[in-house]
Design a protein around this motif. Structure first.
Motif, short mmCIF file in Angstrom:
data_model
loop_
_atom_site.label_atom_id
_atom_site.label_comp_id
_atom_site.label_asym_id
_atom_site.label_seq_id
_atom_site.Cartn_x
_atom_site.Cartn_y
_atom_site.Cartn_z
N CYS A 172 6.29 2.90 -4.40
CA CYS A 172 5.35 3.68 -3.57
C CYS A 172 5.33 5.14 -4.02
N CYS A 192 1.24 7.12 4.24
CA CYS A 192 0.59 6.21 3.29
C CYS A 192 -0.73 6.80 2.77
N ILE A 193 -0.92 6.78 1.46
CA ILE A 193 -2.16 7.30 0.87
C ILE A 193 -3.09 6.16 0.44
N CYS A 195 -2.92 3.62 -1.64
CA CYS A 195 -3.13 3.38 -3.07
C CYS A 195 -3.11 1.88 -3.40
N GLY A 196 -2.52 1.07 -2.51
CA GLY A 196 -2.50 -0.38 -2.73
C GLY A 196 -1.38 -0.87 -3.64
N CYS A 198 1.84 -1.20 -3.11
CA CYS A 198 2.76 -2.15 -2.44
C CYS A 198 2.15 -3.55 -2.40
S1 SF4 Z 1 -0.47 1.68 0.00
FE1 SF4 Z 1 1.66 1.09 -0.10
S2 SF4 Z 1 2.41 1.94 -2.03
FE2 SF4 Z 1 0.51 3.01 -1.54
S3 SF4 Z 1 1.13 4.80 -0.40
FE3 SF4 Z 1 0.72 3.22 1.10
S4 SF4 Z 1 2.70 2.29 1.47
FE4 SF4 Z 1 2.87 3.44 -0.43
#
Ligand code: SF4
Ligand code: SF4
Length: 235
Positions: A172, A192-193, A195-196, A198
């Motif tokens: 992450c 959480c940004i 980004c996908g 995870c």
């Molecule tokens: S989508 Fe998942 S990997 Fe991306 S920032 Fe959020 S928790 Fe972290």
């Protein structure tokens, strides 16, 4: 810096810090010394930014991009003078548009938080090369931008499936996953940004990360229920 390095987040940050207008100057299109042609990327970013500004009720003319060479001092002076006058005419950010300052701050903060997500979703378009200026205004449509924000994806770790392998937490980029050995992992939605990563890295045998579109994310599992008791270790 190369105009291609001017991130959407930088423009939003300038507005969040009280700037009334943002000007980006780039080298002439097709005259980039590198194969990257970052100025096309800058152009696409500005076109996207202008539509996002419209979406939140700001005048898109507050952001402008122009391409010129370092020998064109007179052109630069003329453009800057014209843009400066335009920004003066538009007045303080948000006031002319009738947006309350607190509301504006929170809208800008909300969009800024979504920048990585926006860049992932619009990646292909941001990388394209528009040759005809007539295409500029319709490159990103109003419907497309409305959809972008109404269908924002969230990520959720299913506590029934998570095996605490820690892969997602290690990958992450925003340190948004609450992680510990033998503990069901939980996404901190504030950090959480979107980004996908995870979702992509959770091993297929677990498939514990789910994508949620346009619906609320279930509440996180309470801390006292996060410990995973492995078979054979139960008393
Ligand atoms: S989508 Fe998942 S990997 Fe991306 S920032 Fe959020 S928790 Fe972290
Ligand atoms: S990668 Fe999947 S199984 Fe592993 S800790 Fe993250 S959510 Fe759980």
């Amino acid at each position: 810096m190369c105009s291609g390095r001017v991130d959407l987040e930088f423009v939003l940050r300038a507005f969040s810090n009280g700037m009334d207008g943002v000007f980006i100057g780039g080298c002439r299109l097709n005259e980039c010394n590198y194969i990257t042609h970052g100025n096309y990327h800058a152009l696409n970013m500005v076109l996207l930014c202008r539509k996002i500004m419209e979406h939140i009720g700001l005048n898109p003319e507050r952001v402008r991009i122009e391409f010129m060479s370092s020998a064109e001092g007179i052109l630069f002076a003329e453009v800057m003078s014209e843009f400066g006058n335009k920004v003066k005419e538009l007045g303080p950010l948000g006031k002319r548009e009738g947006i309350d300052q607190n509301e504006l701050k929170s809208k800008l903060a909300e969009i800024t938080k979504l920048v990585p997500y926006i860049k992932v979703v619009k990646n292909e378009k941001l990388a394209s090369r528009l040759v005809n200026p007539e295409e500029y205004d319709k490159f990103f449509t109003k419907d497309e931008i409305d959809k972008l924000f109404s269908e924002v994806v969230s990520y959720y770790i299913d506590p029934e499936k998570c095996q605490a392998c820690m892969t997602c937490a290690k990958r992450c980029p925003a340190e948004a996953i609450i992680s510990a050995k033998n503990q069901i992992h939980v996404i901190d939605q504030e950090k959480c940004i979107k980004c996908g990563t995870c979702f992509e890295v959770c091993p297929p045998k677990f498939r514990a990360v789910t994508e949620i579109t346009g619906a609320p994310v279930p509440p996180p599992i309470p801390e006292e229920k996060r410990t995973i008791v492995r078979k054979g270790k139960e008393k």
